[in-house]
Design a protein around this motif. Structure first.
Motif, PDB file in Angstrom:
ATOM      1  N   ASN A   1       0.862  -1.175   0.000  1.00 36.59           N
ATOM      2  CA  ASN A   1       0.000   0.000   0.000  1.00 36.59           C
ATOM      3  C   ASN A   1       0.903   1.230   0.000  1.00 36.59           C
ATOM      4  N   VAL A   2       1.326   1.651  -1.180  1.00 39.38           N
ATOM      5  CA  VAL A   2       2.252   2.777  -1.297  1.00 39.38           C
ATOM      6  C   VAL A   2       1.564   3.996  -1.871  1.00 39.38           C
ATOM      7  N   GLY A   3       0.244   3.970  -1.909  1.00 40.14           N
ATOM      8  CA  GLY A   3      -0.478   5.125  -2.422  1.00 40.14           C
ATOM      9  C   GLY A   3      -0.367   5.192  -3.934  1.00 40.14           C
ATOM     10  N   ASP A   4      -0.540   6.378  -4.436  1.00 39.49           N
ATOM     11  CA  ASP A   4      -0.510   6.578  -5.881  1.00 39.49           C
ATOM     12  C   ASP A   4       0.906   6.911  -6.332  1.00 39.49           C
ATOM     13  N   GLN A   5       1.745   5.886  -6.390  1.00 39.20           N
ATOM     14  CA  GLN A   5       3.102   6.093  -6.883  1.00 39.20           C
ATOM     15  C   GLN A   5       3.510   4.891  -7.717  1.00 39.20           C
ATOM     16  N   ASN A   6       4.460   5.121  -8.601  1.00 36.65           N
ATOM     17  CA  ASN A   6       4.988   4.040  -9.409  1.00 36.65           C
ATOM     18  C   ASN A   6       5.990   3.249  -8.584  1.00 36.65           C
ATOM     19  N   VAL A   7       5.946   1.931  -8.738  1.00 33.72           N
ATOM     20  CA  VAL A   7       6.853   1.029  -8.045  1.00 33.72           C
ATOM     21  C   VAL A   7       7.698   0.339  -9.097  1.00 33.72           C
ATOM     22  N   TYR A   8       8.999   0.223  -8.831  1.00 31.75           N
ATOM     23  CA  TYR A   8       9.932  -0.402  -9.766  1.00 31.75           C
ATOM     24  C   TYR A   8      10.601  -1.573  -9.068  1.00 31.75           C
ATOM     25  N   LEU A   9      10.550  -2.749  -9.711  1.00 32.65           N
ATOM     26  CA  LEU A   9      11.174  -3.950  -9.172  1.00 32.65           C
ATOM     27  C   LEU A   9      12.120  -4.527 -10.209  1.00 32.65           C
ATOM     28  N   VAL A  10      13.206  -5.143  -9.722  1.00 29.86           N
ATOM     29  CA  VAL A  10      14.239  -5.693 -10.598  1.00 29.86           C
ATOM     30  C   VAL A  10      14.235  -7.213 -10.494  1.00 29.86           C
ATOM     31  N   LEU A  11      14.207  -7.869 -11.657  1.00 33.29           N
ATOM     32  CA  LEU A  11      14.382  -9.321 -11.718  1.00 33.29           C
ATOM     33  C   LEU A  11      15.877  -9.577 -11.799  1.00 33.29           C
ATOM     34  N   ASP A  12      16.415 -10.235 -10.784  1.00 36.70           N
ATOM     35  CA  ASP A  12      17.853 -10.467 -10.681  1.00 36.70           C
ATOM     36  C   ASP A  12      18.118 -11.967 -10.714  1.00 36.70           C
TER      37      ASP A  12
ATOM     38  N   GLY B   1      18.884 -19.425  -9.418  1.00 41.19           N
ATOM     39  CA  GLY B   1      17.896 -18.990 -10.396  1.00 41.19           C
ATOM     40  C   GLY B   1      17.624 -17.501 -10.276  1.00 41.19           C
ATOM     41  N   CYS B   2      16.471 -17.074 -10.741  1.00 40.13           N
ATOM     42  CA  CYS B   2      16.116 -15.652 -10.774  1.00 40.13           C
ATOM     43  C   CYS B   2      15.012 -15.363  -9.763  1.00 40.13           C
ATOM     44  N   ALA B   3      15.019 -14.129  -9.253  1.00 43.06           N
ATOM     45  CA  ALA B   3      14.004 -13.710  -8.285  1.00 43.06           C
ATOM     46  C   ALA B   3      13.797 -12.208  -8.396  1.00 43.06           C
ATOM     47  N   TRP B   4      12.572 -11.793  -8.065  1.00 40.42           N
ATOM     48  CA  TRP B   4      12.305 -10.359  -7.937  1.00 40.42           C
ATOM     49  C   TRP B   4      12.946  -9.933  -6.634  1.00 40.42           C
ATOM     50  N   ARG B   5      13.864  -8.975  -6.711  1.00 43.74           N
ATOM     51  CA  ARG B   5      14.614  -8.567  -5.524  1.00 43.74           C
ATOM     52  C   ARG B   5      13.724  -7.874  -4.507  1.00 43.74           C
TER      53      ARG B   5
ATOM     54  N   PRO C   1      21.052  -8.393 -13.326  1.00 37.23           N
ATOM     55  CA  PRO C   1      19.692  -7.900 -13.565  1.00 37.23           C
ATOM     56  C   PRO C   1      19.194  -8.268 -14.959  1.00 37.23           C
ATOM     57  N   GLN C   2      17.951  -8.720 -15.014  1.00 41.57           N
ATOM     58  CA  GLN C   2      17.363  -9.144 -16.281  1.00 41.57           C
ATOM     59  C   GLN C   2      16.301  -8.175 -16.778  1.00 41.57           C
TER      60      GLN C   2
ATOM     61  N   SER D   1      30.362  -5.262 -15.502  1.00 40.49           N
ATOM     62  CA  SER D   1      30.012  -6.187 -16.587  1.00 40.49           C
ATOM     63  C   SER D   1      28.547  -6.599 -16.552  1.00 40.49           C
ATOM     64  N   SER D   2      27.983  -6.837 -15.368  1.00 37.27           N
ATOM     65  CA  SER D   2      26.577  -7.263 -15.314  1.00 37.27           C
ATOM     66  C   SER D   2      25.643  -6.137 -15.744  1.00 37.27           C
ATOM     67  N   ILE D   3      25.954  -4.900 -15.370  1.00 37.47           N
ATOM     68  CA  ILE D   3      25.108  -3.779 -15.777  1.00 37.47           C
ATOM     69  C   ILE D   3      25.320  -3.484 -17.256  1.00 37.47           C
ATOM     70  N   GLU D   4      26.546  -3.611 -17.719  1.00 38.12           N
ATOM     71  CA  GLU D   4      26.795  -3.417 -19.149  1.00 38.12           C
ATOM     72  C   GLU D   4      26.013  -4.448 -19.962  1.00 38.12           C
ATOM     73  N   ASP D   5      25.968  -5.697 -19.505  1.00 39.80           N
ATOM     74  CA  ASP D   5      25.180  -6.730 -20.186  1.00 39.80           C
ATOM     75  C   ASP D   5      23.703  -6.351 -20.215  1.00 39.80           C
ATOM     76  N   PHE D   6      23.184  -5.842 -19.090  1.00 43.01           N
ATOM     77  CA  PHE D   6      21.794  -5.401 -19.015  1.00 43.01           C
ATOM     78  C   PHE D   6      21.532  -4.286 -20.031  1.00 43.01           C
ATOM     79  N   VAL D   7      22.429  -3.299 -20.076  1.00 42.45           N
ATOM     80  CA  VAL D   7      22.264  -2.162 -20.987  1.00 42.45           C
ATOM     81  C   VAL D   7      22.315  -2.626 -22.442  1.00 42.45           C
ATOM     82  N   ILE D   8      23.256  -3.468 -22.787  1.00 44.06           N
ATOM     83  CA  ILE D   8      23.363  -3.969 -24.166  1.00 44.06           C
ATOM     84  C   ILE D   8      22.133  -4.786 -24.533  1.00 44.06           C
ATOM     85  N   ARG D   9      21.676  -5.630 -23.616  1.00 42.79           N
ATOM     86  CA  ARG D   9      20.513  -6.479 -23.878  1.00 42.79           C
ATOM     87  C   ARG D   9      19.259  -5.653 -24.162  1.00 42.79           C
ATOM     88  N   HIS D  10      19.094  -4.537 -23.456  1.00 42.07           N
ATOM     89  CA  HIS D  10      17.851  -3.771 -23.572  1.00 42.07           C
ATOM     90  C   HIS D  10      17.950  -2.508 -24.416  1.00 42.07           C
TER      91      HIS D  10
END
Length: 116
Positions: A13-24, A30-34, A58-59, A95-104
């Motif tokens: 219940n965060v009110g009227d705001q956008n929420v951002y979650l990262v799949l790592d 395996g992978c999980a929503w952090r 991050p995926q 390297s992991s963030i660079e991979d994320f940036v290149i992928r997207h």
């Protein structure tokens, strides 16, 4: 008379705001929503944490707003913003963030200088 069963929501219940979650992703687990504190799910914090190396591999970045009833994959927008900030600061990405940036957002294109 049939009784309806009430199930509590898992949506914060965060009110009227956008929420951002990262799949790592993790090598063996395996992978999980952090997990994140509700106050740390804004876009600025997520971008700052990504650039600081707080994520393993991050995926995707997903944004949602329960008050407005929408959700979207914002990975490309986040990747472009990370690239823009790194370029402005003349910083290399891990390297992991660079991979994320290149992928997207694709590979950064080097402008060519046309010689006459």
């Amino acid at each position: 008379m049939r009784q309806s069963r009430w199930t509590p929501t898992i949506v914060p219940n965060v009110g009227d705001q956008n929420v951002y979650l990262v799949l790592d992703c993790f090598e063996r687990s395996g992978c999980a929503w952090r997990e994140a504190d509700a106050g740390d799910t804004d876009l600025e914090t997520v971008i700052r944490d990504l650039m600081a190396g707080q994520y393993n591999d991050p995926q995707r970045v997903i944004a949602f707003n329960t008050s407005e009833h929408w959700a979207d994959d914002v990975s490309e927008d986040v990747a472009r913003e990370i690239r823009r900030r790194a370029d402005l600061r003349h910083e290399d990405l891990s390297s992991s963030i660079e991979d994320f940036v290149i992928r997207h957002a694709g590979r950064q294109q080097q402008l060519t200088l046309r010689l006459a």
